[in-house]
Design an enzyme around this catalytic site. Structure first.
Site, PDB file in Angstrom:
ATOM      1  N   ASP A  31      32.524  19.305  38.154  1.00 43.36           N
ATOM      2  CA  ASP A  31      32.274  18.143  37.305  1.00 43.36           C
ATOM      3  C   ASP A  31      33.587  17.397  37.141  1.00 43.36           C
ATOM      4  O   ASP A  31      34.665  17.951  37.414  1.00 43.36           O
ATOM      5  CB  ASP A  31      31.728  18.563  35.934  1.00 43.36           C
ATOM      6  CG  ASP A  31      30.762  17.531  35.353  1.00 43.36           C
ATOM      7  OD1 ASP A  31      31.231  16.422  35.023  1.00 43.36           O
ATOM      8  OD2 ASP A  31      29.567  17.826  35.237  1.00 43.36           O
ATOM      9  N   ASP A  50      35.967  15.617  41.737  1.00 42.16           N
ATOM     10  CA  ASP A  50      35.240  14.356  41.886  1.00 42.16           C
ATOM     11  C   ASP A  50      34.357  14.482  43.117  1.00 42.16           C
ATOM     12  O   ASP A  50      34.852  14.730  44.230  1.00 42.16           O
ATOM     13  CB  ASP A  50      36.239  13.205  42.048  1.00 42.16           C
ATOM     14  CG  ASP A  50      35.581  11.845  42.155  1.00 42.16           C
ATOM     15  OD1 ASP A  50      34.393  11.770  42.541  1.00 42.16           O
ATOM     16  OD2 ASP A  50      36.258  10.840  41.874  1.00 42.16           O
ATOM     17  N   ASN A  76      23.895  17.437  42.998  1.00 40.19           N
ATOM     18  CA  ASN A  76      23.291  16.810  41.817  1.00 40.19           C
ATOM     19  C   ASN A  76      24.107  15.662  41.253  1.00 40.19           C
ATOM     20  O   ASN A  76      23.631  14.928  40.389  1.00 40.19           O
ATOM     21  CB  ASN A  76      23.097  17.902  40.750  1.00 40.19           C
ATOM     22  CG  ASN A  76      22.625  17.360  39.428  1.00 40.19           C
ATOM     23  OD1 ASN A  76      21.516  16.860  39.301  1.00 40.19           O
ATOM     24  ND2 ASN A  76      23.490  17.452  38.408  1.00 40.19           N
ATOM     25  N   TYR A 142      21.796   1.841  42.184  1.00 39.39           N
ATOM     26  CA  TYR A 142      21.265   3.183  41.933  1.00 39.39           C
ATOM     27  C   TYR A 142      20.058   3.465  42.825  1.00 39.39           C
ATOM     28  O   TYR A 142      19.984   4.506  43.486  1.00 39.39           O
ATOM     29  CB  TYR A 142      20.871   3.297  40.456  1.00 39.39           C
ATOM     30  CG  TYR A 142      20.337   4.643  40.049  1.00 39.39           C
ATOM     31  CD1 TYR A 142      21.192   5.710  39.812  1.00 39.39           C
ATOM     32  CD2 TYR A 142      18.969   4.840  39.864  1.00 39.39           C
ATOM     33  CE1 TYR A 142      20.696   6.949  39.422  1.00 39.39           C
ATOM     34  CE2 TYR A 142      18.466   6.066  39.474  1.00 39.39           C
ATOM     35  CZ  TYR A 142      19.340   7.126  39.246  1.00 39.39           C
ATOM     36  OH  TYR A 142      18.844   8.343  38.867  1.00 39.39           O
ATOM     37  N   LYS A 146      19.871   6.298  45.760  1.00 41.46           N
ATOM     38  CA  LYS A 146      18.907   7.386  45.628  1.00 41.46           C
ATOM     39  C   LYS A 146      17.880   7.356  46.764  1.00 41.46           C
ATOM     40  O   LYS A 146      17.379   8.395  47.195  1.00 41.46           O
ATOM     41  CB  LYS A 146      18.217   7.318  44.267  1.00 41.46           C
ATOM     42  CG  LYS A 146      19.136   7.616  43.092  1.00 41.46           C
ATOM     43  CD  LYS A 146      19.730   9.024  43.158  1.00 41.46           C
ATOM     44  CE  LYS A 146      20.454   9.404  41.889  1.00 41.46           C
ATOM     45  NZ  LYS A 146      21.039  10.776  41.970  1.00 41.46           N
ATOM     46  N   VAL A 175      14.398  11.213  32.311  1.00 45.33           N
ATOM     47  CA  VAL A 175      14.760  12.508  31.740  1.00 45.33           C
ATOM     48  C   VAL A 175      15.398  12.315  30.373  1.00 45.33           C
ATOM     49  O   VAL A 175      16.352  11.534  30.218  1.00 45.33           O
ATOM     50  CB  VAL A 175      15.743  13.256  32.667  1.00 45.33           C
ATOM     51  CG1 VAL A 175      16.126  14.605  32.069  1.00 45.33           C
ATOM     52  CG2 VAL A 175      15.130  13.438  34.053  1.00 45.33           C
TER      53      VAL A 175
END
Length: 258
Positions: A31, A50, A76, A142, A146, A175
């Site tokens: 992370d 990173d 993820n 985004y 994706k 979410v």
């Protein structure tokens, strides 16, 4: 058995890490949030990396190789990116969003593949989004990133399958959590709506009229990394309560909630 979760210090990633630990996996987490990393269980292998930094990613995988290899990769890492019409998106914002979401997944795969090939087994699960299936207005960087992750997965499923390596994509819907809260606030401002109207609109666009919990996504990741999914590869699996309308024009419609 070792599982690496990128962006695993919070949200979906942390739930994935906890899920794999519950199944007896040795957990490795990367992370960029040092504070969140410091809050993780001391026995997890936590690294400040990173996802889009090739030098850092390569160094981490060398450590994992020395430790004995990798069985499961959950690529993820991702950021929400800007909320704006495509003509109003700055190139720098586009590049940052695509870099973390897409290049991060690519780099993790690039360095995981050789050690999984050497072992003759492995499972790679990418976190995409329902935005990567349907697209979504005001979220061009985004959605594009994706969407591209699905293309990456389809290709790696073909390339790595002969070595017994499976690759799949999970597409979460909306979410519950801090990141989605930021999306709701920005979208409300962009559309001239209240935060609650946007929230209810998202929920109303699903058959189950509800948001997803991080554990729902984590449970799917654990399944895909298990022997129970040994012949599941090349698949795009939504965890979203069934999206009927990715951009419902519904205001003030109450969700059932949980």
């Amino acid at each position: 058995m070792r599982a690496l979760i990128t962006a695993g210090a919070s949200g979906i990633g942390r739930a994935m890490a906890a899920g794999f630990e519950a199944k007896g996996f040795e957990v490795w987490v990367t992370d960029v949030d040092t504070a969140a990393l410091a809050d993780l269980p001391a026995h997890w292998h936590c690294h400040h990396v990173d996802a889009a930094d090739e030098v850092g990613v390569a160094a981490l995988f060398e450590i994992i190789k020395v430790a004995g290899g990798l069985d499961v990769l959950c690529a993820n890492a991702g950021i929400a990116g800007p909320t704006a019409l495509v003509e109003d998106v700055a190139l720098s914002d586009w590049q940052k969003c695509v870099s973390v979401n897409l290049e991060g997944a690519f780099l993790a795969t690039k360095y995981a593949a050789p050690m999984m090939k050497a072992a003759g087994t492995g499972a790679i699960t990418y976190t995409s989004s329902t935005a990567g299936i349907y697209g979504y207005p005001n979220r061009a960087p985004y959605a594009a990133a994706k969407w591209a992750i699905i293309g990456l997965m389809k290709t790696t499923a073909m390339e790595l399958g002969p070595w017994g390596i499976r690759t799949n994509v999970i597409c979460p819907g909306a979410v519950e959590g801090p990141r989605m809260e930021g999306v709701l606030q920005r979208e409300a401002a962009a559309k001239g709506m209240t935060r609650d109207q946007v929230y209810d609109g998202y929920a109303a666009g699903t058959s189950m009229r509800s948001f997803v919990e991080v554990e729902d996504v984590a449970n799917m990741a654990v399944f895909l990394g298990s022997d129970a999914a040994r012949m599941v590869s090349g698949q795009v699996i939504s965890v979203d309560g069934h999206t009927e309308n990715p951009d419902p024009k519904v205001e003030g419609c109450s969700a059932s909630g949980r």
